[in-house]
Design an enzyme around this catalytic site. Sequence first.
Site, PDB file in Angstrom:
ATOM      1  N   CYS A 112      56.674   5.234  43.685  1.00  0.00           N
ATOM      2  CA  CYS A 112      57.218   5.313  45.041  1.00  0.00           C
ATOM      3  C   CYS A 112      58.234   4.202  45.251  1.00  0.00           C
ATOM      4  CB  CYS A 112      56.117   5.171  46.082  1.00  0.00           C
ATOM      5  SG  CYS A 112      54.557   5.873  45.606  1.00  0.00           S
ATOM      6  N   CYS A 157      32.517   7.964  52.382  1.00  0.00           N
ATOM      7  CA  CYS A 157      31.736   7.593  53.568  1.00  0.00           C
ATOM      8  C   CYS A 157      30.691   8.631  53.952  1.00  0.00           C
ATOM      9  CB  CYS A 157      32.656   7.337  54.756  1.00  0.00           C
ATOM     10  SG  CYS A 157      33.430   8.840  55.423  1.00  0.00           S
TER      11      CYS A 157
HETATM   12 ZN   LIG Z   1      35.305   9.372  54.273  1.00  0.00          ZN
END
Ligand SMILES: [Zn+2]
Length: 271
Positions: free
Chosen positions: A202, A266
């Site tokens: 990038c 998560c």
């Molecule tokens: Zn997550």
Amino acid sequence: MNDDPPPHSQAHPHPLSADRLDRYARHIVLPEIGGAGQAALARSHVMLVGLGGIGAPALQYLAGAGIGQLTLVDDDKVSASNLQRQTIYTVRDIGHGKAVSARRWLANFDDRLGVTIHDTRITADNVGAMVSGADLVLDGTDNFATRLAVSDACTTARVPLLSAAVGRFQGQVGAFAGHLPDQPCYRCFVGDAFDAEDCDTCAEDGVLGAMVGWVGTFAAMQAVRILVSGTGGMGDSGWGKLHLMDGLKPGMRTLNIAKDPACRGCGAISV
Ligand SMILES: [Zn+2]
């Protein structure tokens, strides 16, 4: 309102000396910051990952805001082509490490701020130890493998993450607290497809210096918002909100990111 400091500030005696009160006078007169907010900033520890086009102006405003402890992470060296946008470096820094040069800039700017540097490349193995103890991580790196490793480490260590990125004239800044049961992490947003993309290509794209400056300074403002949220001032922390910035229009819009219950980062975090 200014005459009634919240109980929070009484629990932490005002640590600001007379010269610090003078230095931050323009913050302290803001009802949204005040003495309690400035004291919260002075107690804060922010880890800045990536000291490039986003990280350099972000560091200037974080240091200017009196963030008491900064951890700076970058394994790159300053090159001539960085100077168009990486505002803390000068020609004298070319060839020197960015982390070392950033520490030198900080020492000249305010030697009362604590600083730790890591002149090493972030990996999934070493990032956890670096993140531990920070109140907030601001990630301005330019490759997905690092960004996802930082995000997972933040979720595990229960440290909030501001993730900032630029591609040409498009910028984004998102605030993530994936350790909270109802809030997404950065991985909820981008998924698992990019863990192997450990490349900095990038950086080979063109980018306007002021565009990354906009993103970096906006990220610094969001960092202040999060760090003073305990003293009530600037509104909520904005978890799960992704701000998209268009430099050509110019304009901004905001997306709400949903938590992915199956997220590898998560999804297993329990209530
Ligand atoms: Zn997550």
